[in-house]
Design a protein around this motif. Structure first.
Motif, PDB file in Angstrom:
ATOM      1  N   ALA A  29       9.880  -1.401  -6.120  1.00 53.85           N
ATOM      2  CA  ALA A  29       9.050  -1.630  -7.303  1.00 53.85           C
ATOM      3  C   ALA A  29       8.030  -0.515  -7.494  1.00 53.85           C
ATOM      4  CB  ALA A  29       8.315  -2.959  -7.178  1.00 53.85           C
ATOM      5  N   TYR A  30       7.506  -0.448  -8.729  1.00 58.37           N
ATOM      6  CA  TYR A  30       6.303   0.325  -9.043  1.00 58.37           C
ATOM      7  C   TYR A  30       5.174  -0.678  -9.238  1.00 58.37           C
ATOM      8  CZ  TYR A  30       8.672   4.753 -10.058  1.00 58.37           C
ATOM      9  OH  TYR A  30       9.383   5.924  -9.964  1.00 58.37           O
ATOM     10  N   ALA A  31       3.983  -0.322  -8.809  1.00 60.79           N
ATOM     11  CA  ALA A  31       2.842  -1.221  -8.940  1.00 60.79           C
ATOM     12  C   ALA A  31       1.602  -0.448  -9.373  1.00 60.79           C
ATOM     13  CB  ALA A  31       2.569  -1.925  -7.620  1.00 60.79           C
ATOM     14  N   THR A  32       0.611  -1.198  -9.853  1.00 61.79           N
ATOM     15  CA  THR A  32      -0.714  -0.660 -10.151  1.00 61.79           C
ATOM     16  C   THR A  32      -1.709  -1.406  -9.282  1.00 61.79           C
ATOM     17  OG1 THR A  32      -0.148  -0.101 -12.428  1.00 61.79           O
ATOM     18  CG2 THR A  32      -2.484  -0.367 -11.937  1.00 61.79           C
ATOM     19  N   VAL A  33      -2.606  -0.681  -8.609  1.00 59.66           N
ATOM     20  CA  VAL A  33      -3.615  -1.275  -7.744  1.00 59.66           C
ATOM     21  C   VAL A  33      -4.987  -1.010  -8.348  1.00 59.66           C
ATOM     22  CG1 VAL A  33      -4.622  -1.262  -5.427  1.00 59.66           C
ATOM     23  CG2 VAL A  33      -2.159  -0.938  -5.716  1.00 59.66           C
ATOM     24  N   LYS A  45       4.399   3.117  -5.184  1.00 62.15           N
ATOM     25  CA  LYS A  45       5.774   2.710  -4.910  1.00 62.15           C
ATOM     26  C   LYS A  45       5.821   1.699  -3.776  1.00 62.15           C
ATOM     27  CE  LYS A  45       6.868   7.329  -5.742  1.00 62.15           C
ATOM     28  NZ  LYS A  45       7.120   8.524  -5.013  1.00 62.15           N
ATOM     29  N   VAL A  46       6.614   0.641  -3.956  1.00 58.08           N
ATOM     30  CA  VAL A  46       6.865  -0.344  -2.907  1.00 58.08           C
ATOM     31  C   VAL A  46       8.251  -0.032  -2.338  1.00 58.08           C
ATOM     32  CG1 VAL A  46       7.079  -2.782  -2.334  1.00 58.08           C
ATOM     33  CG2 VAL A  46       5.474  -2.048  -4.125  1.00 58.08           C
ATOM     34  N   ILE A  47       8.305   0.210  -1.029  1.00 54.32           N
ATOM     35  CA  ILE A  47       9.538   0.651  -0.376  1.00 54.32           C
ATOM     36  C   ILE A  47       9.832  -0.260   0.807  1.00 54.32           C
ATOM     37  CG2 ILE A  47      10.633   2.573   0.856  1.00 54.32           C
ATOM     38  CD1 ILE A  47       8.718   4.416  -0.764  1.00 54.32           C
ATOM     39  N   ASP A  48      11.107  -0.594   0.975  1.00 55.88           N
ATOM     40  CA  ASP A  48      11.547  -1.396   2.118  1.00 55.88           C
ATOM     41  C   ASP A  48      12.036  -0.448   3.199  1.00 55.88           C
ATOM     42  OD1 ASP A  48      12.279  -3.429   3.767  1.00 55.88           O
ATOM     43  OD2 ASP A  48      13.927  -4.167   2.534  1.00 55.88           O
ATOM     44  N   GLY A  49      11.210  -0.230   4.213  1.00 52.00           N
ATOM     45  CA  GLY A  49      11.552   0.695   5.288  1.00 52.00           C
ATOM     46  C   GLY A  49      12.142  -0.024   6.489  1.00 52.00           C
ATOM     47  N   SER A  50      12.361   0.712   7.558  1.00 49.69           N
ATOM     48  CA  SER A  50      12.968   0.143   8.765  1.00 49.69           C
ATOM     49  C   SER A  50      12.061  -0.881   9.454  1.00 49.69           C
ATOM     50  CB  SER A  50      13.324   1.255   9.742  1.00 49.69           C
ATOM     51  OG  SER A  50      12.153   1.955  10.128  1.00 49.69           O
ATOM     52  N   LYS A  51      10.739  -0.802   9.208  1.00 49.92           N
ATOM     53  CA  LYS A  51       9.793  -1.745   9.802  1.00 49.92           C
ATOM     54  C   LYS A  51       9.249  -2.751   8.798  1.00 49.92           C
ATOM     55  CE  LYS A  51       8.289   1.419  13.395  1.00 49.92           C
ATOM     56  NZ  LYS A  51       7.134   2.062  14.023  1.00 49.92           N
ATOM     57  N   PHE A  54       6.371  -1.335   2.691  1.00 44.74           N
ATOM     58  CA  PHE A  54       5.151  -0.541   2.708  1.00 44.74           C
ATOM     59  C   PHE A  54       4.963   0.081   1.339  1.00 44.74           C
ATOM     60  CE2 PHE A  54       8.405   2.497   3.884  1.00 44.74           C
ATOM     61  CZ  PHE A  54       8.038   3.667   3.270  1.00 44.74           C
ATOM     62  N   VAL A  55       3.778   0.622   1.087  1.00 46.40           N
ATOM     63  CA  VAL A  55       3.494   1.259  -0.197  1.00 46.40           C
ATOM     64  C   VAL A  55       3.290   2.753   0.015  1.00 46.40           C
ATOM     65  CG1 VAL A  55       2.511  -0.782  -1.289  1.00 46.40           C
ATOM     66  CG2 VAL A  55       1.023   0.747  -0.043  1.00 46.40           C
ATOM     67  N   ALA A  56       3.683   3.519  -0.996  1.00 40.45           N
ATOM     68  CA  ALA A  56       3.505   4.970  -0.980  1.00 40.45           C
ATOM     69  C   ALA A  56       2.684   5.353  -2.208  1.00 40.45           C
ATOM     70  CB  ALA A  56       4.858   5.673  -0.993  1.00 40.45           C
ATOM     71  N   MET A  57       1.723   6.212  -1.999  1.00 44.97           N
ATOM     72  CA  MET A  57       0.880   6.663  -3.102  1.00 44.97           C
ATOM     73  C   MET A  57       1.688   7.536  -4.055  1.00 44.97           C
ATOM     74  SD  MET A  57      -2.002   5.249  -2.667  1.00 44.97           S
ATOM     75  CE  MET A  57      -3.207   6.158  -3.601  1.00 44.97           C
TER      76      MET A  57
END
Length: 67
Positions: A29-33, A45-51, A54-57
């Motif tokens: 997803a894309y989000a606004t904070v 950016k909301v990303i589904d990683g191996s752990k 998490f979010v990326a700026m």
């Protein structure tokens, strides 16, 4: 909690999902904070990683007429 300990109040933080991504990829997803009702960060950016999630700026860069 110790009676003499200083209690710090955290600023209000809100997150809004702007666009959900369908499919099997890791990008979700894309989000606004919004922080303290005064500072907004778009295109987080909301990303589904191996752990887990998490979010990326945002990684967008801007240039004007002067470079």
């Amino acid at each position: 909690m110790d009676k003499n300990a200083e209690v710090k109040k955290l600023p209000f933080v809100a997150a809004r999902i702007d666009k959900l991504m369908e499919g099997e990829g890791s990008f979700k997803a894309y989000a606004t904070v919004t922080i303290a009702n005064s500072f907004m960060v778009h295109n987080v950016k909301v990303i589904d990683g191996s752990k887990g999630l998490f979010v990326a700026m945002p990684t967008r860069s801007y240039t004007d007429n002067n470079g």
